[in-house]
Design a protein around this motif. Structure first.
Motif, mmCIF file in Angstrom:
data_model
loop_
_atom_site.group_PDB
_atom_site.id
_atom_site.type_symbol
_atom_site.label_atom_id
_atom_site.label_comp_id
_atom_site.label_asym_id
_atom_site.label_seq_id
_atom_site.Cartn_x
_atom_site.Cartn_y
_atom_site.Cartn_z
ATOM 1 N N LEU A 1 40.204 8.360 43.581
ATOM 2 C CA LEU A 1 40.215 8.942 44.919
ATOM 3 C C LEU A 1 39.170 8.198 45.742
ATOM 4 O O LEU A 1 38.003 8.114 45.348
ATOM 5 C CB LEU A 1 39.871 10.428 44.888
ATOM 6 C CG LEU A 1 39.766 11.104 46.272
ATOM 7 C CD1 LEU A 1 41.128 11.156 46.958
ATOM 8 C CD2 LEU A 1 39.150 12.491 46.148
ATOM 9 N N ILE A 2 39.585 7.650 46.869
ATOM 10 C CA ILE A 2 38.681 6.946 47.782
ATOM 11 C C ILE A 2 38.088 7.971 48.740
ATOM 12 O O ILE A 2 38.822 8.770 49.334
ATOM 13 C CB ILE A 2 39.433 5.859 48.572
ATOM 14 C CG1 ILE A 2 40.004 4.823 47.597
ATOM 15 C CG2 ILE A 2 38.526 5.209 49.607
ATOM 16 C CD1 ILE A 2 41.056 3.915 48.219
ATOM 17 N N VAL A 3 36.764 7.939 48.913
ATOM 18 C CA VAL A 3 36.071 8.852 49.813
ATOM 19 C C VAL A 3 35.289 8.043 50.839
ATOM 20 O O VAL A 3 34.574 7.101 50.480
ATOM 21 C CB VAL A 3 35.118 9.786 49.027
ATOM 22 C CG1 VAL A 3 34.240 10.595 49.972
ATOM 23 C CG2 VAL A 3 35.914 10.714 48.119
ATOM 24 N N ASP A 4 35.423 8.429 52.106
ATOM 25 C CA ASP A 4 34.656 7.782 53.172
ATOM 26 C C ASP A 4 34.408 8.797 54.286
ATOM 27 O O ASP A 4 34.991 9.878 54.293
ATOM 28 C CB ASP A 4 35.389 6.553 53.690
ATOM 29 C CG ASP A 4 34.455 5.524 54.325
ATOM 30 O OD1 ASP A 4 33.220 5.682 54.266
ATOM 31 O OD2 ASP A 4 34.965 4.543 54.886
ATOM 32 N N VAL B 1 45.430 4.288 42.507
ATOM 33 C CA VAL B 1 44.860 4.999 43.649
ATOM 34 C C VAL B 1 45.672 6.274 43.836
ATOM 35 O O VAL B 1 46.875 6.219 44.105
ATOM 36 C CB VAL B 1 44.897 4.141 44.934
ATOM 37 C CG1 VAL B 1 44.357 4.931 46.118
ATOM 38 C CG2 VAL B 1 44.113 2.849 44.738
ATOM 39 N N VAL B 2 45.003 7.432 43.681
ATOM 40 C CA VAL B 2 45.709 8.712 43.781
ATOM 41 C C VAL B 2 45.520 9.386 45.132
ATOM 42 O O VAL B 2 46.082 10.454 45.372
ATOM 43 C CB VAL B 2 45.304 9.676 42.636
ATOM 44 C CG1 VAL B 2 45.741 9.103 41.293
ATOM 45 C CG2 VAL B 2 43.827 9.996 42.673
ATOM 46 N N GLY B 3 44.740 8.758 46.010
ATOM 47 C CA GLY B 3 44.578 9.315 47.347
ATOM 48 C C GLY B 3 43.330 8.809 48.026
ATOM 49 O O GLY B 3 42.530 8.075 47.445
ATOM 50 N N ALA B 4 43.209 9.223 49.287
ATOM 51 C CA ALA B 4 42.020 8.921 50.082
ATOM 52 C C ALA B 4 41.652 10.179 50.845
ATOM 53 O O ALA B 4 42.529 10.914 51.323
ATOM 54 C CB ALA B 4 42.283 7.768 51.047
ATOM 55 N N ALA B 5 40.346 10.418 50.950
ATOM 56 C CA ALA B 5 39.837 11.588 51.666
ATOM 57 C C ALA B 5 38.723 11.136 52.599
ATOM 58 O O ALA B 5 37.817 10.418 52.179
ATOM 59 C CB ALA B 5 39.323 12.630 50.682
ATOM 60 N N VAL B 6 38.826 11.553 53.849
ATOM 61 C CA VAL B 6 37.807 11.208 54.839
ATOM 62 C C VAL B 6 37.328 12.476 55.527
ATOM 63 O O VAL B 6 38.091 13.436 55.671
ATOM 64 C CB VAL B 6 38.321 10.197 55.885
ATOM 65 C CG1 VAL B 6 38.661 8.869 55.227
ATOM 66 C CG2 VAL B 6 39.496 10.734 56.670
#
Length: 182
Positions: free
Chosen positions: A123-126, A149-154
């Motif tokens: 999980l990408i976090v920014d 890559v299972v997702g991105a969260a901002v």
């Protein structure tokens, strides 16, 4: 009020607008008041940890630099590993790198080659989704390392910069979650 409305209001109340920073005409969204408030920062961390759980993430990738500040406590809260994606030349040892274009030039990011494997679900976090260029490059880098890559969260999406379609295309069906859209 629903829980989502409560956290939205809390987070929005802790983000300060700074006019004309870093240049005239730009309104910078300063998250330092949010970070200074333990209730708001904890609520943000919990929200991201919930996303990590829903996506089945095994690692959190934080993008330099505010993604480190947000992603590391999420990894701790979710009991997952944390992997920093850094600007080129900042990591010692063997790295994988990914170049990408910016509005006026190019940049390059890196990750330690041994930090991700085919068993990892990332999980990408920014903090901010703007045009999506850095996040898109990080997706390419993570996949080149063999991880999924299972997702991105901002924390916030700057909707007027239209980065969502670009990032959703790069995520190839994995979810993109923005807690706030401004």
């Amino acid at each position: 009020m629903t829980e989502l409305t409560d956290i939205t209001d809390l987070l929005l109340s802790r983000i300060r607008d700074v006019p004309d920073h870093p240049e005239p005409g730009v309104v910078f969204k300063d998250i330092t008041p949010l970070l200074a408030d333990p209730v708001a920062f904890s609520a943000l961390t919990d929200a991201f940890a919930g996303i990590a759980e829903r996506t089945g993430a095994t690692k959190i990738v934080g993008l330099e630099a505010r993604g480190f500040i947000l992603g590391a406590p999420v990894a701790v809260r979710a009991r997952l590993g944390f992997i920093p994606v850094r600007k080129a030349g900042k990591l010692p040892g063997a790295t994988l790198s990914q170049a990408y274009d910016l509005e006026y030039g190019s940049a390059e990011i890196e990750v330690h080659a041994e930090d991700l494997s085919a068993q990892d679900r990332v999980l990408i976090v920014d903090d901010v989704l703007a045009t999506g260029g850095t996040a898109e490059a990080s997706i390419q880098l993570i996949r080149r390392a063999g991880a999924e890559v299972v997702g991105a969260a901002v924390l916030m999406e700057l909707g007027f910069l239209a980065g969502r379609p670009r990032l959703e295309a790069a995520l190839n069906g994995a979810p993109l979650e923005a807690l706030l859209t401004v």
